[in-house]
Scaffold this motif. Sequence first.
Motif, mmCIF file in Angstrom:
data_model
loop_
_atom_site.group_PDB
_atom_site.id
_atom_site.type_symbol
_atom_site.label_atom_id
_atom_site.label_comp_id
_atom_site.label_asym_id
_atom_site.label_seq_id
_atom_site.Cartn_x
_atom_site.Cartn_y
_atom_site.Cartn_z
ATOM 1 N N SER A 158 23.331 -30.373 -9.218
ATOM 2 C CA SER A 158 22.220 -30.593 -8.289
ATOM 3 C C SER A 158 21.735 -29.292 -7.683
ATOM 4 C CB SER A 158 22.648 -31.554 -7.177
ATOM 5 O OG SER A 158 22.948 -32.829 -7.694
ATOM 6 N N PRO A 170 16.499 -28.904 -10.109
ATOM 7 C CA PRO A 170 15.806 -29.962 -9.371
ATOM 8 C C PRO A 170 15.763 -31.280 -10.145
ATOM 9 C CG PRO A 170 14.237 -28.345 -10.214
ATOM 10 C CD PRO A 170 15.601 -27.771 -10.437
ATOM 11 N N VAL A 171 15.831 -31.205 -11.469
ATOM 12 C CA VAL A 171 15.829 -32.425 -12.276
ATOM 13 C C VAL A 171 17.135 -33.185 -12.064
ATOM 14 C CG1 VAL A 171 15.707 -33.368 -14.615
ATOM 15 C CG2 VAL A 171 14.278 -31.401 -13.976
ATOM 16 N N ARG A 222 19.123 -32.835 -9.492
ATOM 17 C CA ARG A 222 19.175 -33.237 -8.085
ATOM 18 C C ARG A 222 18.411 -34.537 -7.863
ATOM 19 N NH1 ARG A 222 17.890 -28.751 -6.230
ATOM 20 N NH2 ARG A 222 15.658 -29.001 -5.842
ATOM 21 N N SER A 223 17.271 -34.673 -8.536
ATOM 22 C CA SER A 223 16.480 -35.896 -8.411
ATOM 23 C C SER A 223 17.215 -37.093 -9.000
ATOM 24 C CB SER A 223 15.130 -35.708 -9.106
ATOM 25 O OG SER A 223 14.350 -36.871 -9.036
ATOM 26 N N ARG A 242 19.856 -38.100 -6.380
ATOM 27 C CA ARG A 242 19.380 -38.389 -5.026
ATOM 28 C C ARG A 242 18.775 -39.782 -4.936
ATOM 29 N NH1 ARG A 242 15.381 -34.122 -2.444
ATOM 30 N NH2 ARG A 242 17.362 -32.991 -2.275
ATOM 31 N N HIS A 243 18.042 -40.167 -5.967
ATOM 32 C CA HIS A 243 17.348 -41.452 -5.938
ATOM 33 C C HIS A 243 18.197 -42.528 -6.623
ATOM 34 C CE1 HIS A 243 13.951 -39.224 -4.458
ATOM 35 N NE2 HIS A 243 13.958 -38.437 -5.533
ATOM 36 N N LYS A 245 22.744 -42.089 -10.906
ATOM 37 C CA LYS A 245 23.464 -42.145 -9.630
ATOM 38 C C LYS A 245 24.451 -43.304 -9.608
ATOM 39 C CE LYS A 245 22.757 -42.524 -4.632
ATOM 40 N NZ LYS A 245 21.743 -42.640 -3.543
ATOM 41 N N TYR A 269 15.428 -29.099 -17.945
ATOM 42 C CA TYR A 269 15.985 -29.377 -16.621
ATOM 43 C C TYR A 269 15.489 -28.393 -15.556
ATOM 44 C CZ TYR A 269 18.980 -32.377 -19.406
ATOM 45 O OH TYR A 269 19.438 -33.339 -20.280
#
Length: 326
Positions: A180, A184-185, A187-188, A191-192, A197, A242
Amino acid sequence: MADSRVDTIARLAQWKIDNFGPCSYKKSDPFKIGIWNWHLSIERNRYLYIHLFPEPSRVSKENPPVAKFILRVSNASSSRKFYISPVHDRVLRTYDDFVWPVDTTFVGRFIIDVEFLDLKICPINGGEASSVWPCDGKLQSIAEQSALSCLSRMLDEAIHADLTIITADGNLRAHKSILSASSPVFRSMFRHDLKEKESSSIHIEDMSPESCMALLSYLYGTIKQEDFWKHRLALLGAANKYDIIGLKDVCEESLLEDLNSGNVLERLHEAWLYQLHKLKKGCLTFLFDFGKIYDVRDEMNNFFQHADRELMLEMFQEVLTIWKPL
């Protein structure tokens, strides 16, 4: 003077001579390849004599270069005629260490190309010469080494690993926080409320376990030079996918560094595919400014059959720009 300047790219040097008479002598400005500054000089008696030598300095005295190189001389007309030397591999210390006599009547405008195939440092007290390419970079501080050692153990031993990476032929364990922080890819994804996740796994099935481990080693700061060089193209694709900007930049620099006639068309394709403007410009300069297009004539037909039309147009425009009278 303008015709004393030597242009360089990657491991190539090119000297364009604007005016050279039947009984003349010229010496180039210094140009840097490797860790040394170099000079070319030319003189004519019966033959055209070309000298290549390092600029006298403390570096060249204490670490004289062992140079492996090829020279090429061509006239500057549209129907360029070439004289190509054998491959030379020798220690160069002074002006007299290397001279190439060329039986040619070239006068006026012509071009001298030098391609360094390798450069090694020759220890002053003897011992085995070592190449200056690639270099390992700057020494790391003790604190950095300690941190990297910890990250390496985290990756190798899967310490508190909370993520499974599913590759084309096997699984790897990693840490969401590291990925993450690097992308940013990623991390997204975490996160969502996405499936990554919920399942604590991601699919990277377009990479082999080896190339994916090289990617992880880069993100954890522990990648080895040989692994980076082996998996550069796969790493470039992952960096683009990524959005790992630093990795994409270092891949571009590395691919530009060792351009040669055997890989320039592949590199040009990669540059176009991933919008690597510096690499693309370097490939076009290599092909057209430095005349290496003549070395890949047999491969061009297949390249054009698969190349993007916009890339072909850009190459044609480059031809119109470069192949104008000097």
